[in-house]
Design a protein around this motif. Structure first.
Motif, PDB file in Angstrom:
ATOM      1  N   UNK A   6       8.591  15.618 -61.815  1.00  0.00           N
ATOM      2  CA  UNK A   6       8.215  16.433 -62.966  1.00  0.00           C
ATOM      3  C   UNK A   6       8.340  17.926 -62.712  1.00  0.00           C
ATOM      4  N   UNK A   7       8.667  18.322 -61.500  1.00  0.00           N
ATOM      5  CA  UNK A   7       8.800  19.748 -61.204  1.00  0.00           C
ATOM      6  C   UNK A   7       9.978  20.001 -60.281  1.00  0.00           C
ATOM      7  N   UNK A   8      10.350  21.269 -60.216  1.00  0.00           N
ATOM      8  CA  UNK A   8      11.475  21.662 -59.366  1.00  0.00           C
ATOM      9  C   UNK A   8      11.037  21.704 -57.905  1.00  0.00           C
ATOM     10  N   UNK A   9      11.958  21.378 -56.997  1.00  0.00           N
ATOM     11  CA  UNK A   9      11.597  21.393 -55.574  1.00  0.00           C
ATOM     12  C   UNK A   9      11.257  22.806 -55.086  1.00  0.00           C
ATOM     13  N   UNK A  10      10.221  22.894 -54.241  1.00  0.00           N
ATOM     14  CA  UNK A  10       9.855  24.157 -53.608  1.00  0.00           C
ATOM     15  C   UNK A  10      10.661  24.332 -52.317  1.00  0.00           C
ATOM     16  N   UNK A  11      10.967  23.225 -51.664  1.00  0.00           N
ATOM     17  CA  UNK A  11      11.739  23.229 -50.422  1.00  0.00           C
ATOM     18  C   UNK A  11      12.213  21.805 -50.178  1.00  0.00           C
ATOM     19  N   UNK A  12      12.956  21.598 -49.101  1.00  0.00           N
ATOM     20  CA  UNK A  12      13.362  20.242 -48.743  1.00  0.00           C
ATOM     21  C   UNK A  12      13.156  20.051 -47.237  1.00  0.00           C
ATOM     22  N   UNK A  13      12.920  18.797 -46.876  1.00  0.00           N
ATOM     23  CA  UNK A  13      12.769  18.430 -45.469  1.00  0.00           C
ATOM     24  C   UNK A  13      13.802  17.354 -45.182  1.00  0.00           C
ATOM     25  N   UNK A  14      14.711  17.663 -44.264  1.00  0.00           N
ATOM     26  CA  UNK A  14      15.776  16.729 -43.892  1.00  0.00           C
ATOM     27  C   UNK A  14      16.515  16.225 -45.135  1.00  0.00           C
ATOM     28  N   UNK A  15      16.739  17.108 -46.094  1.00  0.00           N
ATOM     29  CA  UNK A  15      17.490  16.753 -47.290  1.00  0.00           C
ATOM     30  C   UNK A  15      16.668  16.087 -48.381  1.00  0.00           C
ATOM     31  N   UNK A  16      15.360  15.919 -48.174  1.00  0.00           N
ATOM     32  CA  UNK A  16      14.502  15.314 -49.199  1.00  0.00           C
ATOM     33  C   UNK A  16      13.772  16.440 -49.919  1.00  0.00           C
ATOM     34  N   UNK A  17      14.036  16.629 -51.238  1.00  0.00           N
ATOM     35  CA  UNK A  17      13.363  17.700 -51.974  1.00  0.00           C
ATOM     36  C   UNK A  17      11.858  17.441 -52.094  1.00  0.00           C
ATOM     37  N   UNK A  18      11.081  18.535 -51.980  1.00  0.00           N
ATOM     38  CA  UNK A  18       9.623  18.453 -52.051  1.00  0.00           C
ATOM     39  C   UNK A  18       9.126  19.469 -53.076  1.00  0.00           C
ATOM     40  N   UNK A  19       8.305  18.995 -54.026  1.00  0.00           N
ATOM     41  CA  UNK A  19       7.650  19.850 -55.013  1.00  0.00           C
ATOM     42  C   UNK A  19       6.156  19.835 -54.743  1.00  0.00           C
ATOM     43  N   UNK A  20       5.485  20.943 -55.070  1.00  0.00           N
ATOM     44  CA  UNK A  20       4.041  21.020 -54.875  1.00  0.00           C
ATOM     45  C   UNK A  20       3.390  21.532 -56.153  1.00  0.00           C
ATOM     46  N   UNK A  21       2.422  20.777 -56.655  1.00  0.00           N
ATOM     47  CA  UNK A  21       1.644  21.171 -57.823  1.00  0.00           C
ATOM     48  C   UNK A  21       0.535  22.123 -57.400  1.00  0.00           C
ATOM     49  N   UNK A  22       0.221  23.083 -58.250  1.00  0.00           N
ATOM     50  CA  UNK A  22      -0.889  23.990 -57.986  1.00  0.00           C
ATOM     51  C   UNK A  22      -2.189  23.188 -57.845  1.00  0.00           C
ATOM     52  N   UNK A  23      -2.318  22.128 -58.625  1.00  0.00           N
ATOM     53  CA  UNK A  23      -3.526  21.306 -58.566  1.00  0.00           C
ATOM     54  C   UNK A  23      -3.708  20.643 -57.204  1.00  0.00           C
ATOM     55  N   UNK A  24      -2.627  20.482 -56.457  1.00  0.00           N
ATOM     56  CA  UNK A  24      -2.742  19.940 -55.101  1.00  0.00           C
ATOM     57  C   UNK A  24      -3.618  20.870 -54.255  1.00  0.00           C
ATOM     58  N   UNK A  25      -3.357  22.171 -54.347  1.00  0.00           N
ATOM     59  CA  UNK A  25      -4.129  23.133 -53.564  1.00  0.00           C
ATOM     60  C   UNK A  25      -5.580  23.209 -54.037  1.00  0.00           C
ATOM     61  N   UNK A  26      -5.786  23.068 -55.341  1.00  0.00           N
ATOM     62  CA  UNK A  26      -7.148  23.070 -55.878  1.00  0.00           C
ATOM     63  C   UNK A  26      -7.930  21.891 -55.306  1.00  0.00           C
ATOM     64  N   UNK A  27      -7.324  20.705 -55.309  1.00  0.00           N
ATOM     65  CA  UNK A  27      -8.009  19.527 -54.768  1.00  0.00           C
ATOM     66  C   UNK A  27      -8.254  19.670 -53.272  1.00  0.00           C
ATOM     67  N   UNK A  28      -7.294  20.212 -52.537  1.00  0.00           N
ATOM     68  CA  UNK A  28      -7.480  20.398 -51.095  1.00  0.00           C
ATOM     69  C   UNK A  28      -8.655  21.329 -50.827  1.00  0.00           C
ATOM     70  N   UNK A  29      -8.770  22.411 -51.601  1.00  0.00           N
ATOM     71  CA  UNK A  29      -9.892  23.340 -51.430  1.00  0.00           C
ATOM     72  C   UNK A  29     -11.214  22.647 -51.763  1.00  0.00           C
ATOM     73  N   UNK A  30     -11.216  21.820 -52.803  1.00  0.00           N
ATOM     74  CA  UNK A  30     -12.423  21.085 -53.190  1.00  0.00           C
ATOM     75  C   UNK A  30     -12.855  20.132 -52.076  1.00  0.00           C
ATOM     76  N   UNK A  31     -11.891  19.402 -51.506  1.00  0.00           N
ATOM     77  CA  UNK A  31     -12.198  18.450 -50.429  1.00  0.00           C
ATOM     78  C   UNK A  31     -12.697  19.175 -49.184  1.00  0.00           C
ATOM     79  N   UNK A  32     -12.112  20.324 -48.891  1.00  0.00           N
ATOM     80  CA  UNK A  32     -12.466  21.058 -47.669  1.00  0.00           C
ATOM     81  C   UNK A  32     -13.624  22.032 -47.885  1.00  0.00           C
ATOM     82  N   UNK A  33     -14.258  22.001 -49.059  1.00  0.00           N
ATOM     83  CA  UNK A  33     -15.301  22.984 -49.392  1.00  0.00           C
ATOM     84  C   UNK A  33     -16.403  23.044 -48.330  1.00  0.00           C
ATOM     85  N   UNK A  34     -16.892  21.899 -47.900  1.00  0.00           N
ATOM     86  CA  UNK A  34     -17.950  21.877 -46.889  1.00  0.00           C
ATOM     87  C   UNK A  34     -17.507  22.530 -45.589  1.00  0.00           C
ATOM     88  N   UNK A  35     -16.301  22.229 -45.175  1.00  0.00           N
ATOM     89  CA  UNK A  35     -15.767  22.829 -43.949  1.00  0.00           C
ATOM     90  C   UNK A  35     -15.533  24.326 -44.142  1.00  0.00           C
TER      91      UNK A  35
END
Length: 164
Positions: A6-35
């Motif tokens: 659903x989104x354009x690739x941000x980068x690729x690893x070994x020829x595999x395109x990778x996209x990252x949603x902003x919501x991914x970072x939001x969830x990671x911050x939520x999970x790591x909140x205690x730490x």
């Protein structure tokens, strides 16, 4: 998983395109909140380890689907990640693709565990966190609930059993 990214690739690893949603970072911050409250370095370490672990899991699927020439594309999304690819031609191929993600997490858990034996202080805590997160991710993804990997594996096995 079948479908289209659903989104354009941000980068690729070994020829595999990778996209990252902003919501991914939001969830990671939520999970790591205690730490993060305990120590910013530990919190950021947990977010990096968890994001890397999810990416590594999806790369397991991606490399296996690329092995079968199925054009993988990875997206890191709010609740984890998805590896899109064309449908596999044989159930065995899809079984291997689905099993590759949890297998990647268990391999990474072992690497973190071994690494933690040679670390101390904050690095030890971060590596131990990586060990536990990867163990949990691997086990969670093996739950026999669709669309998790375990649900796909269960469906493939059930179709094989009841086909007879």
């Amino acid at each position: 998983m079948y479908g289209s990214p659903t989104s354009r690739p941000a980068f690729s690893i070994a020829g595999i395109p990778v996209s990252i949603s902003v919501m991914h970072f939001v969830l990671m911050a939520f999970i790591a909140w205690g730490a993060l409250k305990q120590s910013p370095v530990l919190g950021i370490g947990v977010m990096v380890i968890l994001s890397f672990s999810i990416l590594f899991h999806e790369l397991g699927h991606g490399f296996m689907s690329r092995h079968f020439d199925l054009s993988p594309h990875i997206e890191l999304v709010a609740l984890g990640g998805v590896c899109f690819h064309r449908p596999a031609s044989r159930p065995r191929d899809q079984f291997l693709i689905s099993a590759a993600g949890p297998a990647a997490n268990f391999l990474l858990a072992l690497i973190f565990l071994i690494g933690s034996k040679f670390a101390d202080g904050m690095l030890y805590s971060i590596l131990q966190s990586g060990f536990w997160w990867n163990t949990v991710l691997g086990l969670y993804n093996l739950l026999p609930i669709f669309p998790l990997d375990g649900g796909v594996l269960t469906l493939i096995v059930a179709r094989k059993i009841w086909k007879r």
